[in-house]
Design a protein around this motif. Structure first.
Motif, PDB file in Angstrom:
ATOM      1  N   VAL A 137       0.851  -1.197   0.000  1.00 20.98           N
ATOM      2  CA  VAL A 137       0.000   0.000   0.000  1.00 20.98           C
ATOM      3  C   VAL A 137       0.889   1.250   0.000  1.00 20.98           C
ATOM      4  CG1 VAL A 137      -1.643   1.366   1.358  1.00 20.98           C
ATOM      5  CG2 VAL A 137      -2.018  -1.098   1.085  1.00 20.98           C
ATOM      6  N   ARG A 138       1.894   1.269   0.888  1.00 19.00           N
ATOM      7  CA  ARG A 138       2.822   2.413   0.960  1.00 19.00           C
ATOM      8  C   ARG A 138       3.516   2.650  -0.370  1.00 19.00           C
ATOM      9  NH1 ARG A 138       4.368   0.132   5.868  1.00 19.00           N
ATOM     10  NH2 ARG A 138       6.302  -0.654   4.962  1.00 19.00           N
ATOM     11  N   GLU A 139       3.906   1.551  -1.026  1.00 16.87           N
ATOM     12  CA  GLU A 139       4.653   1.652  -2.282  1.00 16.87           C
ATOM     13  C   GLU A 139       3.759   1.938  -3.481  1.00 16.87           C
ATOM     14  OE1 GLU A 139       8.068  -1.685  -1.049  1.00 16.87           O
ATOM     15  OE2 GLU A 139       6.577  -2.108  -2.587  1.00 16.87           O
ATOM     16  N   GLY A 140       2.432   1.862  -3.252  1.00 17.52           N
ATOM     17  CA  GLY A 140       1.505   2.053  -4.369  1.00 17.52           C
ATOM     18  C   GLY A 140       1.494   0.889  -5.343  1.00 17.52           C
ATOM     19  N   ARG A 141       1.906  -0.257  -4.879  1.00 20.83           N
ATOM     20  CA  ARG A 141       1.943  -1.469  -5.707  1.00 20.83           C
ATOM     21  C   ARG A 141       0.514  -1.942  -6.002  1.00 20.83           C
ATOM     22  NH1 ARG A 141       5.425  -6.283  -5.754  1.00 20.83           N
ATOM     23  NH2 ARG A 141       4.584  -7.338  -7.607  1.00 20.83           N
ATOM     24  N   MET A 142       0.262  -2.381  -7.231  1.00 15.65           N
ATOM     25  CA  MET A 142      -1.087  -2.796  -7.622  1.00 15.65           C
ATOM     26  C   MET A 142      -1.085  -4.195  -8.241  1.00 15.65           C
ATOM     27  SD  MET A 142      -3.509  -0.530  -7.119  1.00 15.65           S
ATOM     28  CE  MET A 142      -3.825   1.219  -6.899  1.00 15.65           C
ATOM     29  N   PHE A 143      -2.207  -4.898  -8.039  1.00 17.03           N
ATOM     30  CA  PHE A 143      -2.374  -6.233  -8.625  1.00 17.03           C
ATOM     31  C   PHE A 143      -3.676  -6.305  -9.422  1.00 17.03           C
ATOM     32  CE2 PHE A 143       0.389  -6.690  -5.028  1.00 17.03           C
ATOM     33  CZ  PHE A 143       1.367  -7.584  -5.460  1.00 17.03           C
TER      34      PHE A 143
END
Lengths: 360, 360
Positions: free
Chosen positions: A261-267
């Motif tokens: 979430v902090r890194e803005g990673r998406m799936f």
């Protein structure tokens, strides 16, 4: 040592005179050298216990309102044929004695109590069910849970976590349901699997040529057991923690989700395959529902706007628990829509609800 | 009147001294005003029965080789919370008394004996299973069998013939399996259904635009019950015995098959949906196998050279009965090849074998 426990019950249309019924049965008990004790039930029908050789015990009750029950306990190594004969003789005699008054005769399969291999794993909705389990192939306590893998002739090996039937080798229907029942295209997609230590989802999805699958399983011992004993489910996918298009992380998913979430990673897909009551090293929320909502909330936060979240729900009959789960879905920081599907997972012996959620 | 029967079992790593164990429990029994009788087991451990108010009965056994069993019987209308408390108190106390020696604690869901609605319908392979049945919606004796339709929350209505679970409204998988799992084209074909009184196969196949379906069901009362109570299975197909592309004949299939053989009548598909094959392999059951072979033989005789014969077999674990059935397939007047498939029919609670046969 195991105890076989037989029951034989006669439901009657009217109450019956216990004196004549009991008198008609006594010769059968005496032939079997069973010693009788009649108990005072204070007006609640006739009750006698009969103790015999080899630890045999019979309980005869002529209840005051139209029911006769017989219990027979013996040890597994006793002469079972002889006891079958005894039970058949009692049934035959009672059929004559109660003739015209019987509405149902019920003789259940014997309960086997205290056996080395436990065959009784009740459903989530609390019904007794007996499996054809003949062997314990793996039994380990990890830091998180008890892990058993049990062999069934019809379901293959069955993974049981803390007494809950999780998945059997027969249960491809589970893997299909929790990956969208063939309606999704995983090619080139980013996938996150929470839990999934049996390797079933991972093994199936790597075939679909995804860009990358990340699987986060907290318990190495689940993977160790499954990669040896659940190969019809996982194939060879658990033999390596890394492959061309997948990685398996042995860690708690909650801190990892927070990092994503902090890194803005998406799936594109988040598949929650955690146990019904998920395990975490440091649950900061008190109640189970709040913890479930935390995982849901974090999962939806790392989901692409057009991505999909899949998870298993609960027994189809546990409508209250299902409603409470759906309530959590309405409380997320990012609003979602959802649909549910009822699926038959062979080894569950009950219908199971699966959820799909997506961002509004 | 129904009796609730609880069991609570402690498996132990070593045998235990019954004197101290029992002494530690007595105060709990006495608090509940249970009157104790200790029985002489002739060296087979400690056995005591406790009789209480309202017809309550507790049996405590400290077996001589590492097992403690408790039975608790009470009436359905008793104070169940109080009895749960008693059982919990016994469990808690035993955990302390047997501390360090316990390998398993097993508390099964209570058996409910003599209830108005019977929830226990054991599997074909003899395992105890409890259904979530809450209502008897149809219960009739015909000239041929007892016909029950029982309501389950998760399976819908369930047709039970002579105590055998036949089909539930949830069981479209059965209809699919016995019609070839979607691999066949029924358009323009001649189909013969033997049995099939629940209407599931007929309702499904009329959608496929066959030339003609003839269904031969011996028991009008099965049709009567199903057309009222199994409408998720049969739709409105049983409302009329004749339609554009089907007819239902209420008669014994054997003379009809013989007539068809004499007339040289042929079908593209013969679907045998008669009740299950016998489980017993005893010699006195020989005539049953011969009867099964007769039906098989006649069915294959009315089958087109490129036609297919579908039927259900048996529980996947009953390998002996399945082998015997396959033996019959090798003894037909017209040689056949066959294949089998294991299918999960939701309400069966066991894996089921289906056969396809065709002329060599």
């Amino acid at each position: 040592m195991a105890l076989r426990h037989y029951t034989l019950d006669f439901s009657l249309s009217t109450a019956v005179d216990s004196t004549s019924t009991v008198a008609g049965l006594l010769s059968i008990f005496h032939e079997q050298e069973l010693t009788e004790t009649v108990h005072d039930t204070n007006g609640h029908g006739y009750l006698a216990t009969f103790v015999g050789k080899h630890g045999r015990l019979v309980i005869l009750r002529v209840h005051s309102r139209g029911l006769v029950t017989i219990d027979l306990q013996c040890y597994e190594e006793d002469n079972i044929a002889q006891l079958d004969n005894l039970l058949n003789a009692l049934e035959k005699k009672l059929k004559v004695l109660l003739n015209g008054n019987i509405t149902r005769i019920k003789k259940l399969p014997a309960l086997v109590r205290g056996a080395k291999v436990d065959r009784y794993w009740p459903t989530a909705d609390g019904r007794i069910v007996e499996y054809d389990i003949d062997q314990v192939v793996y039994d380990e306590d990890s830091d998180y849970q008890n892990i058993k893998i049990l062999h069934s002739r019809q379901y293959g090996n069955i993974l049981v976590l803390d007494g809950d039937v999780n998945l059997a080798e027969s249960d491809f229907a589970y893997t299909q349901a929790i990956t969208g029942n063939g309606r999704e295209s995983y090619a080139g997609k980013e996938v996150l699997i929470l839990g999934g230590g049996d390797g079933g989802i991972l093994a199936e999805l790597v075939k679909k040529k995804p860009k990358m699958i990340t699987m986060v399983e907290i318990d190495q011992k689940v993977i160790d057991g499954c990669k040896r004993h659940m190969r019809k489910t996982c194939g060879d996918i658990l033999d390596n923690l890394k492959g061309d298009c997948y990685q398996i992380l042995i860690e708690d998913c909650v801190p990892l989700l927070k990092k994503y979430v902090r890194e803005g990673r998406m799936f594109d897909y988040v598949i929650n395959d955690l146990t019904a009551i998920p395990i975490s090293t440091a649950p900061e929320e008190d109640s189970m529902w709040e913890f479930l909502r935390l995982i849901l909330d974090l999962s939806i936060q790392v989901l692409h706007p057009r991505g999909k979240y899949f998870t298993q729900g609960n027994s189809a009959t546990l409508t209250e628990a299902l409603s409470l789960y759906e309530e959590q879905l309405g409380k997320l920081s990012c609003p979602v829509d959802f649909r549910k599907e009822v699926v038959c997972v062979p080894s569950y012996l009950e219908q199971w609800v699966f959820y799909t959620a997506w961002k509004k």
